[in-house]
Scaffold this active site. Structure first.
Site, short mmCIF file in Angstrom:
data_model
loop_
_atom_site.label_atom_id
_atom_site.label_comp_id
_atom_site.label_asym_id
_atom_site.label_seq_id
_atom_site.Cartn_x
_atom_site.Cartn_y
_atom_site.Cartn_z
N ASP A 1 -30.25 16.58 -45.08
CA ASP A 1 -31.28 16.92 -44.09
C ASP A 1 -32.52 17.47 -44.78
O ASP A 1 -33.59 17.54 -44.18
CB ASP A 1 -30.75 17.98 -43.12
CG ASP A 1 -30.32 17.38 -41.80
OD1 ASP A 1 -30.79 16.28 -41.47
OD2 ASP A 1 -29.51 18.02 -41.10
N LYS B 1 -25.02 7.71 -36.44
CA LYS B 1 -25.06 7.91 -37.90
C LYS B 1 -23.85 7.25 -38.54
O LYS B 1 -23.95 6.59 -39.57
CB LYS B 1 -25.11 9.41 -38.22
CG LYS B 1 -26.46 10.01 -37.87
CD LYS B 1 -26.46 11.52 -37.89
CE LYS B 1 -27.80 12.04 -37.34
NZ LYS B 1 -27.83 13.47 -37.11
N GLN C 1 -24.46 18.91 -37.56
CA GLN C 1 -25.25 18.49 -36.39
C GLN C 1 -25.67 19.73 -35.59
O GLN C 1 -24.84 20.57 -35.25
CB GLN C 1 -24.40 17.54 -35.53
CG GLN C 1 -25.15 16.93 -34.37
CD GLN C 1 -26.26 15.96 -34.81
OE1 GLN C 1 -26.08 15.16 -35.72
NE2 GLN C 1 -27.41 16.06 -34.18
#
Ligand code: NDP
Length: 287
Positions: A123, A54, A98
């Site tokens: 997200d 990422k 995460q």
């Protein structure tokens, strides 16, 4: 006739180019560089690889990126305090925690994810963003299903008026996929482990999405000839062997279009995250 193969890299490249252009436009117009913060708690090796990817993707597209590494022993309060600081940081437009979290805080996962301001929830897991998706308002949408929808659109696969069937009803894939396809006027059915006579349902699908987490679960007899088959599944069947939820070799002889695994949907997710960071920055500037 063999199906058209929908290569993830082709679509991911398009998403990245779009994100890069939009990031440049924000810099020119407002002097703002979109920024992503990823918090990683503990030392899960797979998570470390995902976070590195990422970070590298951000750097390649001119997106500011911060990786915040916290020790395995981090308490819920410490993590919430970090999220609060990022919520208040103007350089950061997107925040991602995460998963999975270490066991002492894993049971607080919902509370932790809900602490992220919905405008920064790249997200798309925050209940406010879920509500926006369900009610058709602009918001941030989970990257994997959003990537699948954008891929269908870019590939020119008709959705309006078509029958779509999704196998799997998770909050991160199945349910958002249902609302995305519905928003494009598909007639959508969602199946799960209690669905009876699954093949008779899947054979109705013009667009079949498999998000089950079981290797080769979708077989050729479950697919309508000419259907588009999107395989979200990622199943490790040997140390270096990944397969999807679809029996690719057999189904590609029946389907009209199909995504491979690896090399399909998996490549879309990080690329779509980049777009979500830029969209988050755009939305915050317009607020
Ligand atoms: P979950 O385990 O959360 O959900 C699986 C779903 O499949 C559930 O709704 C379950 O039903 C359903 N299911 C299980 N067995 C059957 C069955 N026999 N018949 C019908 N339905 C069944 O998985 P996720 O949605 O998180 O992930 C699905 C797959 O996608 C996994 O392989 C995962 O690794 C992959 N994935 C890939 C991503 C990517 O970037 N490409 C991103 C996210 C996930 P029930 O609800 O009744 O239990």
């Amino acid at each position: 006739m063999t199906a058209r193969i929908l290569e993830g890299k082709v679509f991911a490249q398009q998403f990245r180019e779009d994100a890069k252009k939009k990031a440049e436009a924000l810099k020119e117009k407002y002097g703002v560089q979109p920024g992503l913060a990823v918090i990683i708690v503990g030392e899960n090796p797979a998570s470390q690889v995902y976070v590195r990817n990422k970070h590298k993707s951000c750097e390649a597209l001119g997106i500011y990126s911060e990786v915040i590494e916290m020790p395995e022993s981090t308490t819920k309060e410490e993590l919430l305090a970090r999220i609060d600081a990022l919520n208040a940081n103007d350089k950061i437009h997107g925040i991602l925690v995460q998963l999975p979290l270490p066991k002492q805080i894993a049971s607080h996962e919902s509370e932790i994810l809900e602490r992220i301001r919905p405008e920064k929830d790249v997200d798309g897991f925050h209940p406010v963003n879920v509500g926006r998706l369900v009610t058709g308002q602009p918001g941030l949408v989970p990257c994997t299903p959003f990537g699948c929808l954008r891929m269908l659109e870019l590939a020119g696969i008709p959705i309006d008026g078509k029958r779509a069937v999704i196998i799997g009803r998770s909050n991160i894939v199945g349910k958002p996929m249902l609302h995305l396809l519905l928003s494009r006027n598909a007639t959508v059915t969602i199946c799960h482990s209690h669905t009876q006579d699954l093949p008779s349902v899947t054979r109705e699908a013009d667009i079949l999405v498999a998000a089950v987490g079981r290797p080769h679960f979708v077989t050729a007899d479950m697919v309508k000839p000419g259907a588009t088959v999107i395989d979200v599944g990622i199943n490790r069947i040997a140390p270096k062997k990944l397969v999807g939820d679809v029996d690719f070799e057999a189904v590609k002889e029946v389907a009209g279009a199909i995504t491979p695994v690896p090399g399909g949907v998996g490549l879309l997710t990080v690329a779509m995250l980049m777009e979500n960071v830029v969209r988050a920055a755009e939305m915050q500037l317009q607020a």
